[in-house]
Motif scaffolding. Structure first.
Motif, short mmCIF file in Angstrom:
data_model
loop_
_atom_site.label_atom_id
_atom_site.label_comp_id
_atom_site.label_asym_id
_atom_site.label_seq_id
_atom_site.Cartn_x
_atom_site.Cartn_y
_atom_site.Cartn_z
N GLU A 198 0.82 -1.22 0.00
CA GLU A 198 0.00 0.00 0.00
C GLU A 198 0.85 1.26 0.00
O GLU A 198 0.55 2.25 -0.70
CB GLU A 198 -0.94 0.00 1.21
N GLY A 199 1.94 1.25 0.77
CA GLY A 199 2.81 2.42 0.83
C GLY A 199 3.44 2.75 -0.51
O GLY A 199 3.62 3.92 -0.85
N LYS A 200 3.76 1.72 -1.29
CA LYS A 200 4.34 1.96 -2.61
C LYS A 200 3.31 2.49 -3.59
O LYS A 200 3.63 3.31 -4.47
CB LYS A 200 5.00 0.67 -3.12
N LEU A 201 2.06 2.04 -3.47
CA LEU A 201 1.01 2.60 -4.30
C LEU A 201 0.77 4.06 -3.95
O LEU A 201 0.51 4.89 -4.84
CB LEU A 201 -0.27 1.78 -4.16
N GLU A 202 0.84 4.39 -2.67
CA GLU A 202 0.71 5.79 -2.25
C GLU A 202 1.85 6.63 -2.81
O GLU A 202 1.64 7.77 -3.26
CB GLU A 202 0.67 5.87 -0.73
N LEU A 203 3.06 6.07 -2.81
CA LEU A 203 4.21 6.77 -3.40
C LEU A 203 3.98 6.99 -4.88
O LEU A 203 4.24 8.08 -5.41
CB LEU A 203 5.49 5.97 -3.17
#
Length: 339
Positions: A198-203
């Motif tokens: 999820e954090g990489k999609l947010e990035l």
């Protein structure tokens, strides 16, 4: 000086060692920053297939300042430079044009076969240096490998198709988040990203991706819904697992291109049938690293566009922690060690 070395397979330690001195055709650098990547996780195990001679200092994503040049070094003291990681034979047709990644006799790696940059100083061949003036060393270091491979992937796709209208980036990690920026900076593409984190999609969304899709069984349908069918023109796969290659096959069509940089162990067979997984006229290429020429071109692109890696910095005495964090997948973007 201090250097973070592989002393035995799986055993690393920050040690005190003699300062290196440049020989003919070599340059001594004071290290400014060194990136850490998954290759370092692999290299510290010193697998027999690499043919390493231990001890060796880890670190191949290096930016530093020239302190001394050996005879024929040809770099002025005080120059900020980046190190091209691969050492080809230097004499084959590929090496002569700066494409050591295509060396016909096989290349050796700085930080693998010769001492790397997780140290205060490093000696490297002068021919492996690229001007890094005007760039922040902390953000430039990861560009020498992660950025170069991403750039080479984008350039490879451009050689396979003229249509970038709809681009899929699979894996928004150290390479993928840079490739995403490169595609956005150099094309008018609608960019979709897929990742399980999820954090990489947010990035990805923060960096400008038009759509983000969670990885998983529903990813192919989600991508097709966004582009109204098998209408992805370019896939850049920075994972290279069976499921990501299958996703690439499911969303591409005639005239599309799939470029695979990830080393996830997946396979997408060539099927000479009328009903295979991969549509006819889809170009598929597996890439590795990039050339010295491309590294110089990448730095020029970065100077023009402001492309930057997401970084987390560690001091040299925490180099082991940095490598462990990369192995555990705790880094969003790239880890960088500062001496």
């Amino acid at each position: 000086m201090r250097a973070f070395q592989v002393l035995a397979p799986g055993r690393t330690e920050l040690v005190e060692t003699d300062d290196p001195a440049p020989g003919p055709g070599e340059v001594l650098l004071q290290v400014a920053a060194t990136g850490v990547c998954h290759s370092d996780v692999f290299i510290r195990q010193a697998p027999p297939m690499l043919g390493m001679s231990l001890p060796v200092t880890l670190g191949h994503e290096i930016v530093g300042v020239v302190r001394e040049a050996g005879p024929g070094g040809d770099w002025a003291a005080g120059s900020q430079v980046a190190v091209y990681v691969l050492r080809g034979c230097g004499s084959c047709s590929a090496c002569k044009r700066g494409a050591d990644n295509l060396c016909r006799t096989g290349y050796r790696g700085i930080g693998t076969h010769t001492d790397g940059g997780l140290a205060e100083f490093v000696v490297v061949p002068a021919r492996n240096l690229v001007d890094a003036s005007g760039l922040d060393a902390t953000t430039a270091a990861p560009l020498t490998d992660a950025g170069l491979t991403a750039f080479h992937s984008v350039r490879s796709a451009a050689s396979l198709t003229d249509d970038w209208s709809r681009t899929l980036v699979i894996g928004v990690g150290g390479l993928g988040h840079l490739a995403l920026q490169m595609v956005l900076a150099t094309t008018e593409a609608e960019v979709i990203t897929v990742d399980a984190h999820e954090g990489k999609l947010e990035l990805a969304a923060r960096l400008g991706a038009h759509h983000v899709v969670p990885a998983g069984a529903a990813a192919a349908n989600a991508v097709r819904d966004l582009v109204h069918g098998r209408e992805i023109d370019v896939v850049l796969d920075f994972v290279g697992a069976d499921d990501t290659l299958d996703l690439a096959a499911q969303v591409t069509n005639r005239g599309s291109a799939i470029v695979v940089a990830g080393l996830g162990g997946g396979a997408l067979g060539f099927e000479a049938t009328s009903a295979g997984r991969l549509m006819p006229e889809v170009a598929l290429r597996r890439v590795s690293a990039g050339s010295r020429t491309e590294l110089a071109e990448l730095f020029e692109l970065v100077r023009r566009t402001g492309i930057r890696p997401e970084v987390k910095c560690y001091p040299l005495d925490r180099a082991a922690e940095a490598v462990d964090a990369v192995e555990a997948g705790r880094i969003l973007g790239r880890a960088v060690v500062l001496p």
